[in-house]
Design a protein around this motif. Sequence first.
Motif, PDB file in Angstrom:
ATOM      1  N   ASP A   1      59.392 -14.709   4.211  1.00 23.02           N
ATOM      2  CA  ASP A   1      58.818 -15.267   5.438  1.00 23.02           C
ATOM      3  C   ASP A   1      58.840 -16.792   5.412  1.00 23.02           C
ATOM      4  O   ASP A   1      58.913 -17.417   4.345  1.00 23.02           O
ATOM      5  CB  ASP A   1      57.359 -14.813   5.587  1.00 23.02           C
ATOM      6  CG  ASP A   1      57.227 -13.343   5.929  1.00 23.02           C
ATOM      7  OD1 ASP A   1      58.243 -12.726   6.326  1.00 23.02           O
ATOM      8  OD2 ASP A   1      56.104 -12.822   5.805  1.00 23.02           O
ATOM      9  N   SER A   2      58.699 -17.379   6.603  1.00 30.45           N
ATOM     10  CA  SER A   2      58.406 -18.810   6.707  1.00 30.45           C
ATOM     11  C   SER A   2      56.894 -18.971   6.750  1.00 30.45           C
ATOM     12  O   SER A   2      56.218 -18.331   7.570  1.00 30.45           O
ATOM     13  CB  SER A   2      59.027 -19.390   7.980  1.00 30.45           C
ATOM     14  OG  SER A   2      60.438 -19.378   7.884  1.00 30.45           O
ATOM     15  N   VAL A   3      56.352 -19.791   5.840  1.00 31.69           N
ATOM     16  CA  VAL A   3      54.901 -19.981   5.732  1.00 31.69           C
ATOM     17  C   VAL A   3      54.620 -21.482   5.650  1.00 31.69           C
ATOM     18  O   VAL A   3      55.534 -22.280   5.361  1.00 31.69           O
ATOM     19  CB  VAL A   3      54.331 -19.267   4.479  1.00 31.69           C
ATOM     20  CG1 VAL A   3      54.589 -17.763   4.543  1.00 31.69           C
ATOM     21  CG2 VAL A   3      54.930 -19.857   3.211  1.00 31.69           C
ATOM     22  N   PRO A   4      53.388 -21.909   5.895  1.00 33.42           N
ATOM     23  CA  PRO A   4      53.072 -23.343   5.782  1.00 33.42           C
ATOM     24  C   PRO A   4      53.276 -23.871   4.365  1.00 33.42           C
ATOM     25  O   PRO A   4      53.019 -23.165   3.385  1.00 33.42           O
ATOM     26  CB  PRO A   4      51.589 -23.411   6.184  1.00 33.42           C
ATOM     27  CG  PRO A   4      51.362 -22.176   6.993  1.00 33.42           C
ATOM     28  CD  PRO A   4      52.242 -21.118   6.406  1.00 33.42           C
ATOM     29  N   ASP A   5      53.731 -25.116   4.248  1.00 39.07           N
ATOM     30  CA  ASP A   5      53.852 -25.741   2.932  1.00 39.07           C
ATOM     31  C   ASP A   5      52.465 -25.876   2.306  1.00 39.07           C
ATOM     32  O   ASP A   5      51.479 -26.123   3.011  1.00 39.07           O
ATOM     33  CB  ASP A   5      54.472 -27.135   3.055  1.00 39.07           C
ATOM     34  CG  ASP A   5      55.948 -27.081   3.396  1.00 39.07           C
ATOM     35  OD1 ASP A   5      56.518 -25.978   3.432  1.00 39.07           O
ATOM     36  OD2 ASP A   5      56.521 -28.152   3.632  1.00 39.07           O
ATOM     37  N   PRO A   6      52.363 -25.728   0.974  1.00 41.79           N
ATOM     38  CA  PRO A   6      51.054 -25.947   0.324  1.00 41.79           C
ATOM     39  C   PRO A   6      50.684 -27.425   0.343  1.00 41.79           C
ATOM     40  O   PRO A   6      51.559 -28.297   0.398  1.00 41.79           O
ATOM     41  CB  PRO A   6      51.305 -25.460  -1.105  1.00 41.79           C
ATOM     42  CG  PRO A   6      52.768 -25.654  -1.322  1.00 41.79           C
ATOM     43  CD  PRO A   6      53.425 -25.406   0.006  1.00 41.79           C
ATOM     44  N   GLU A   7      49.385 -27.677   0.301  1.00 44.83           N
ATOM     45  CA  GLU A   7      48.870 -29.049   0.293  1.00 44.83           C
ATOM     46  C   GLU A   7      47.863 -29.222  -0.841  1.00 44.83           C
ATOM     47  O   GLU A   7      47.296 -28.246  -1.338  1.00 44.83           O
ATOM     48  CB  GLU A   7      48.178 -29.358   1.631  1.00 44.83           C
ATOM     49  CG  GLU A   7      49.116 -29.286   2.830  1.00 44.83           C
ATOM     50  CD  GLU A   7      48.373 -29.548   4.133  1.00 44.83           C
ATOM     51  OE1 GLU A   7      47.116 -29.548   4.113  1.00 44.83           O
ATOM     52  OE2 GLU A   7      49.050 -29.732   5.159  1.00 44.83           O
TER      53      GLU A   7
END
Length: 390
Positions: free
Chosen positions: A15-21
Motif C-alpha cells: 500500500d501507499s501509506v504516510p511517511d513516518p515522522e
Amino acid sequence: MKALVWHGTTDIRCDSVPDPEIEQPRDAIIKVTSCAICGSDLHLYNHFMPGMKSGDIMGHETMGEVVEVGSEAKGKLKVGDRVVIPFTIICGECEQCKRGNFSVCERTNRNGHIAAKAFGHTTAGLFGYTHLTGGYAGGQAEYLRVPFADATHIKVPNGIPDEKLLFLSDIFPTGWQAAVQCDIQPTDTVAIWGCGPVGQMTIRSAILLGAKQVIAIDRIPERLAMAGAGGAITINIDEDSVIERLNELTNGKGPEKCIDAVGMEAHATATIDSMYDRVKQATMMETDRPHVLREMAYVCRPAGTLSIPGVYGGLLDKIPFGAIMNKGLTIRTGQTHVNRWSDDLLRRIEKGQIDPSFVITHTVSLDEGPDMYKVFRDKQDGCIKVVIKP
C-alpha cells in the motif's frame, strides 16, 4: 511511501501509506535499504498471533541509512549512519537492559499493560509484531521510524554488502542465542528441529561453538540439503522415525542438547499427537501445536537441555512435564537479546567466520512482497529466505 500492510488472514498488500515522522526526541528515521520476511511473520500472515489490526505495517528484519535524528538521539546517531535495526526495541536504561536482557526491556512496550495481562509482566516492544508488543510499524517499507533509536540500533561499517549484515537484526543472533543457551561442550550431540532460516543459523552456530555432532530435522529436501552443506547430519521426518534415528546416532542415549526452531506451527504429520493438536487448535481449545516440544522432551538425554527459539504465543496441551522433571532437563527460552550478541557476531562476519547471506534464496521488490509471503509459507520454488529491496 510504499509498505507491506496487514489486512487480515493471508491478506498482505503493498500500500501507499504516510511517511513516518519523528514523534519523540529519542526517535530516528531510516531509509530502508534491505528488509526480509521472517518465519515469525508467517504466524501473523496465518493469524495465529493475536493483536494485529488492519493497516499494520509488517516486518522486523530491517537495515538502512539514517535520514533524520531526534534531539535526544543525536550524539549516538547522525544522518548518514548505516545501521541494522534489532527487532527488539530497547531503552538501554531499565534494570533488564542493564542486565543484557534486552528482549524483556521494561519501558519500550507502549501496550505493556496488555502484555502484562497475558504474560504476568510486560516484554519489550517489537517492530511490526502485533499490538501486544506495542503496535509499532514494521520495516517492510521504504522508511522506518525507530523509537529509542539512540539504543535500538547496530552501527555497521561500509564496504560489507547488506546481505551479510541484515540478519544481525534477528535470525543470526536468534540462532546464536539458541545454541549458546545450550552451553555446548565438545562431546555434545545437538539435535535441531526445523531447517528454516533460524534453524540454518542455529546449525552454523552450534558448529562454530564446537559441537561434536549436529543433527538437523526437517521434511523439505532443499532445506535439508542446505543443512547438510553446513555440516549437519540430516533426518527427513517423512522418511525416518526421528526418535529411532536420534537414538541410533547417539548409541541409544539421545542428544544432550535439543533445539526447537519450529515453534507454534509444527507440521501436522501422521503422528497421533500432531493430529490431536490440529483438532484442538481448530476448535479453539489450544493455540499452539507443541509436537516438537513433546518429541524433544522424550528423546533428550537425561540431564540435557531443551532450547526454544521457536515462537509460541499462548496455551499448550499435553506437555510431558513428568519426563522433563524426572530426567532433570533444563529448559531455556526467550525472544532474542539481540544487542547482547551483536558486537561478537559482527566481528565474526568481518573476519569471514560466517557469511549469513548463504540462506537467501529470493530477492524481490516491495511490490512483489505480498506474493512472496505465500511462496515462503508454502515453501514453493525452493524458497528458504526472502530479502526485499524497497
